[in-house]
Design a protein around this motif. Structure first.
Motif, PDB file in Angstrom:
ATOM      1  N   ALA A  74       0.818  -1.206   0.000  1.00  0.00           N
ATOM      2  CA  ALA A  74       0.000   0.000   0.000  1.00  0.00           C
ATOM      3  C   ALA A  74       0.854   1.258   0.000  1.00  0.00           C
ATOM      4  N   LYS A  75       2.030   1.177   0.598  1.00  0.00           N
ATOM      5  CA  LYS A  75       2.937   2.319   0.662  1.00  0.00           C
ATOM      6  C   LYS A  75       4.062   2.242  -0.360  1.00  0.00           C
ATOM      7  N   ASN A  76       4.060   1.200  -1.180  1.00  0.00           N
ATOM      8  CA  ASN A  76       5.117   0.996  -2.175  1.00  0.00           C
ATOM      9  C   ASN A  76       6.497   1.052  -1.530  1.00  0.00           C
ATOM     10  N   THR A  77       6.623   0.389  -0.410  1.00  0.00           N
ATOM     11  CA  THR A  77       7.832   0.488   0.389  1.00  0.00           C
ATOM     12  C   THR A  77       8.327  -0.891   0.806  1.00  0.00           C
ATOM     13  N   VAL A  78       9.628  -1.073   0.765  1.00  0.00           N
ATOM     14  CA  VAL A  78      10.257  -2.283   1.259  1.00  0.00           C
ATOM     15  C   VAL A  78      11.188  -1.899   2.404  1.00  0.00           C
ATOM     16  N   TYR A  79      11.298  -2.783   3.382  1.00  0.00           N
ATOM     17  CA  TYR A  79      12.097  -2.527   4.567  1.00  0.00           C
ATOM     18  C   TYR A  79      13.132  -3.625   4.755  1.00  0.00           C
ATOM     19  N   LEU A  80      14.194  -3.279   5.415  1.00  0.00           N
ATOM     20  CA  LEU A  80      15.177  -4.262   5.841  1.00  0.00           C
ATOM     21  C   LEU A  80      15.494  -4.004   7.303  1.00  0.00           C
ATOM     22  N   GLN A  81      14.978  -4.871   8.168  1.00  0.00           N
ATOM     23  CA  GLN A  81      15.282  -4.792   9.584  1.00  0.00           C
ATOM     24  C   GLN A  81      16.577  -5.542   9.834  1.00  0.00           C
TER      25      GLN A  81
END
Length: 116
Positions: A74-81
């Protein structure tokens, strides 16, 4: 003309955590996969983690159990924790997007430095 904007890098000590974010400016494609790569000076670029269009993840052996990739469509976002960071994790981290129909995009890179 998709733009990938990365954030979240910085200078931390061994054992600390960081979360990287990569936001795409738009999503006009039908499906996509996103990946994180990293490159240290004088070293080859390597794949750190990826997530497919159906949510399957993969990780480099060196980060398994410590890093987690996720995405918010929905936010067009990818994360790396990134947890339990080590000096060997020091590198410029690049976000990568591949779409279908196939187009490829790279983020500008964000520096992660881990001191011992």
């Amino acid at each position: 003309q998709v733009q990938l904007v990365e954030s979240g890098g910085g200078l931390v000590q061994a054992g600390d955590s960081l979360m990287l974010s990569c936001a795409a400016s738009e999503r006009t494609f039908s499906s996509y996969a996103m990946r994180w790569y990293r490159q240290a000076p004088g070293k080859q670029r390597e794949l750190v983690a990826g997530v497919t269009n159906v949510g399957v993840t993969n990780y480099a052996d060196s980060v398994k159990g410590r890093f987690t990739i996720s995405r918010d469509s929905a936010k067009n976002t990818v994360y790396l924790q990134m947890n339990s960071l080590q000096p060997e994790d020091t590198a410029v981290y690049y976000c990568y997007l591949v779409t279908y129909p196939k187009y490829e995009y790279w983020g500008q890179g964000t520096q992660v430095t881990v001191s011992s």
